[in-house]
Design a protein around this motif. Structure first.
Motif, mmCIF file in Angstrom:
data_model
loop_
_atom_site.group_PDB
_atom_site.id
_atom_site.type_symbol
_atom_site.label_atom_id
_atom_site.label_comp_id
_atom_site.label_asym_id
_atom_site.label_seq_id
_atom_site.Cartn_x
_atom_site.Cartn_y
_atom_site.Cartn_z
ATOM 1 N N ILE A 95 0.869 -1.184 0.000
ATOM 2 C CA ILE A 95 0.000 0.000 0.000
ATOM 3 C C ILE A 95 0.903 1.231 0.000
ATOM 4 C CG2 ILE A 95 -2.019 -1.090 1.066
ATOM 5 C CD1 ILE A 95 -1.088 -0.060 3.771
ATOM 6 N N TYR A 96 0.325 2.404 -0.160
ATOM 7 C CA TYR A 96 1.116 3.634 -0.201
ATOM 8 C C TYR A 96 2.293 3.476 -1.174
ATOM 9 C CZ TYR A 96 -1.576 5.275 3.816
ATOM 10 O OH TYR A 96 -2.590 5.672 4.641
ATOM 11 N N ALA A 97 1.992 3.008 -2.367
ATOM 12 C CA ALA A 97 3.001 2.864 -3.418
ATOM 13 C C ALA A 97 4.186 2.021 -2.968
ATOM 14 C CB ALA A 97 3.474 4.229 -3.903
ATOM 15 N N GLY A 98 3.922 1.015 -2.163
ATOM 16 C CA GLY A 98 4.999 0.127 -1.748
ATOM 17 C C GLY A 98 5.786 0.640 -0.561
ATOM 18 N N ASN A 99 5.384 1.781 -0.004
ATOM 19 C CA ASN A 99 6.061 2.311 1.172
ATOM 20 C C ASN A 99 5.595 1.643 2.455
ATOM 21 O OD1 ASN A 99 7.884 4.352 0.098
ATOM 22 N ND2 ASN A 99 5.996 5.292 -0.661
ATOM 23 N N ALA A 100 4.580 0.810 2.347
ATOM 24 C CA ALA A 100 4.138 -0.011 3.473
ATOM 25 C C ALA A 100 3.590 -1.308 2.891
ATOM 26 C CB ALA A 100 3.066 0.716 4.277
#
Lengths: 308, 249
Positions: free
Chosen positions: A127-132
């Protein structure tokens, strides 16, 4: 447990995403059925039948499915869903287009873009563009899932499933295909390539992307670009690798003149080996690169082509 | 024609995302929130259609607590006419949002619904398609060109292999991709004007939609960090390393 896998193809050839979907499906159940929906795509169904671990291939061959219109494909898959506990498709622009319709019509949630299967009801997704990275559990009776194919290995060939033709025709009179402008290229597709060489703003213009071609030819690589290069008009958007473009995970990713904005890293940081070529030794791309070469790309690229 | 634009309040795209220490969620305490970038593109497209004389009214709707009125105001400052907040403090799935929006469509009877293809927080890319399925409207997702022609709309879509154009009967649902347009900045006079535009508030509970999700988030973690490698001196060393060490060429 039975899984329905939606095959990615262009009516002529099965795309490698499908093999990866089958691998993801095999983590959910032993009973894996592939649906090939399209027009004049019998050869695709035969290819799909050869994937190891597939028990059956359903072939919906009809002009109404030729262009993968979401309304028609969505209704077809929704009707077939009755016999399956999991319905999975690749998180490509095709899968993303019709799968939420299937979920809504079945009155269940969709789990988008999974990168791992923890169990039959628990999945991992960025999620969050792969930041989480979230681990989610669904208690829905049917699971409608899109899969980030690059996160899974491909299932092997060697199966011999039966192909069953469907005569279900679902057609909406509210939407119609007009035209398609597909980028023609002899090179592998970005999402399927083992090697990718991408150019960024440092390429300075579209003409200079030719410098990448010789290297791509020698390595059998696909050519990509950063959002900055696309926004600057150097190359078309379908070459974009990143959060807002394609998510790739090749064996080798060569980033040329790319600074390494978060938006770009989100699209390629799962590559096995990353090479960065940049004249700015402080560029953030070097923080994720396995091999960094500080230098002017206009000197380095011809040298690299010659050395390969 | 009337256009409905659903918008979402989301983390500002410039903010660095941090995961909470207890791994329950992303930490949004004191974080700058904005209108989701794809939603902003949707508002801009609606405003352009109004400027061309094609749209007559733009209604902006957002589902969330009172704070999302801020994003509705932003949309009003960009040129939308009135707002609707569907009040809820629950975190909803795309499916519930789509069901609420379906009720709004029944009430408002828009000819076109334009919304972002995905939000940059949950990255689901579902709401528009779900809403299209539930309302029975045709869909044009990931739009880079929207062309209204009488009672039809032509939508050019960004697909993996290039572009695809479809023609849809109105009313229809369009979801926006990045290249559809470049949203304008709200001018100060328009921000002032937006303060006087009406925002209606309705409770989500009044829509007769079950607002429970069947998907539970078990944990949220920071992604594995990639470690930087080495710098090579020249092309020869690079090729050598790729051949003998990494064994990828």
């Amino acid at each position: 447990m039975a899984v329905l896998v939606f095959a990615e193809h262009d009516n002529k050839q099965l795309k490698s995403e499908t093999h990866k979907l089958v691998n993801a499906a095999s983590k959910l159940a032993d009973d894996v059925t592939i649906l090939v929906a399209g027009e004049g795509c019998a050869a695709v169904a035969d290819e799909a039948a050869k994937i190891s671990g597939v028990s059956k291939v359903l072939l919906a061959d009809n002009p109404v499915y030729a262009n993968q219109l979401a309304e028609n494909i969505g209704d077809l898959v929704t009707e077939l869903a009755e016999n399956y506990t999991h319905i999975i498709a690749a998180a490509t622009t095709t899968g993303k287009n019709f799968m939420p319709r299937v979920a809504a019509l079945l009155d269940v949630a969709q789990i988008s873009d999974i990168i791992a299967v923890e169990s039959e009801d628990t999945f991992v997704r960025p999620i969050y563009a792969g930041n989480a990275i979230a681990t989610v559990q669904s208690s829905d009776t049917k699971k409608v899932i899109t899969v980030r194919a690059s996160a899974f290995d491909a299932a092997e060939e060697g199966g011999s499933a039966s192909v069953e033709a469907l005569d279900t025709v679902k057609v909406s009179d509210k939407s119609a295909f007009v035209s398609a402008e597909l980028t023609k290229s002899e090179r592998p597709e970005l999402t399927a390539a083992e090697v990718i060489i991408s150019g960024g703003r440092g390429m300075q213009n579209g003409e200079n992307f030719k410098l990448l071609e010789g290297i791509a030819d020698k390595l059998g690589a696909a050519i990509g670009a950063s959002r900055a290069a696309v926004d600057a008009g150097f190359v078309p958007n379908d070459m974009q690798v990143g959060q807002t473009g394609k998510i790739v995970a090749p064996q080798l990713y060569i980033a040329v003149g790319i600074s390494g904005a978060i938006q770009h890293l989100a699209g390629m940081k799962d590559s096995k080996i990353i090479v960065a070529i940049n004249k700015d030794e402080e560029a953030p791309i070097f923080q994720v690169a396995d091999y960094g070469l500080v230098g002017d790309l206009f000197d380095v690229l011809p040298e690299l082509e010659a050395a390969l | 024609m009337k256009i409905l634009v659903p918008v979402k309040r989301a983390i500002d795209y410039n903010v660095k995302v941090r995961v909470k220490a207890d791994n329950s969620a992303v930490d949004l305490t004191n974080t700058k929130m904005s209108i989701n970038p794809f939603c902003e593109i949707a508002v801009e497209e609606a405003v352009r259609l109004k400027e061309k004389g094609i749209a007559s009214e733009i209604v902006v709707v957002s589902v969330g607590d009172k704070a999302c009125q801020e994003q509705i105001r932003t949309a009003l400052a960009l040129g939308a006419d009135r707002g609707l907040q569907i009040d809820t403090s629950d975190v909803l799935d795309s499916l519930q949002i789509a069901k609420l929006l379906t009720k709004v469509v029944e009430e408002e009877q828009p000819q076109l619904v334009i919304l972002g293809k995905q939000s940059i927080d949950s990255d689901n890319n579902q709401t528009g398609q779900m809403m299209a399925a539930l309302t029975g409207m045709p869909q044009g997702t990931f739009a880079s060109v929207v062309d209204i022609d009488g009672d039809k709309v032509k939508v050019t879509r960004e697909i993996d292999g290039g572009l695809q154009t479809v023609e849809l009967n109105l009313p229809a649902v369009v979801t926006t991709d990045l290249r559809l347009n470049e949203p304008r900045y709200a001018t100060l006079p328009n921000i002032m004007k937006a303060k006087r535009k009406p925002i209606d508030v309705k409770s989500a509970n009044d829509f007769g939609v079950t607002l429970t999700s069947n998907v539970k988030t078990l944990k949220v973690e920071a992604p594995a960090q990639r470690k930087g490698g080495i710098k090579v001196a020249d092309v020869a060393e690079l090729v050598e390393k790729l051949k003998t060490e990494a064994k990828v060429i």
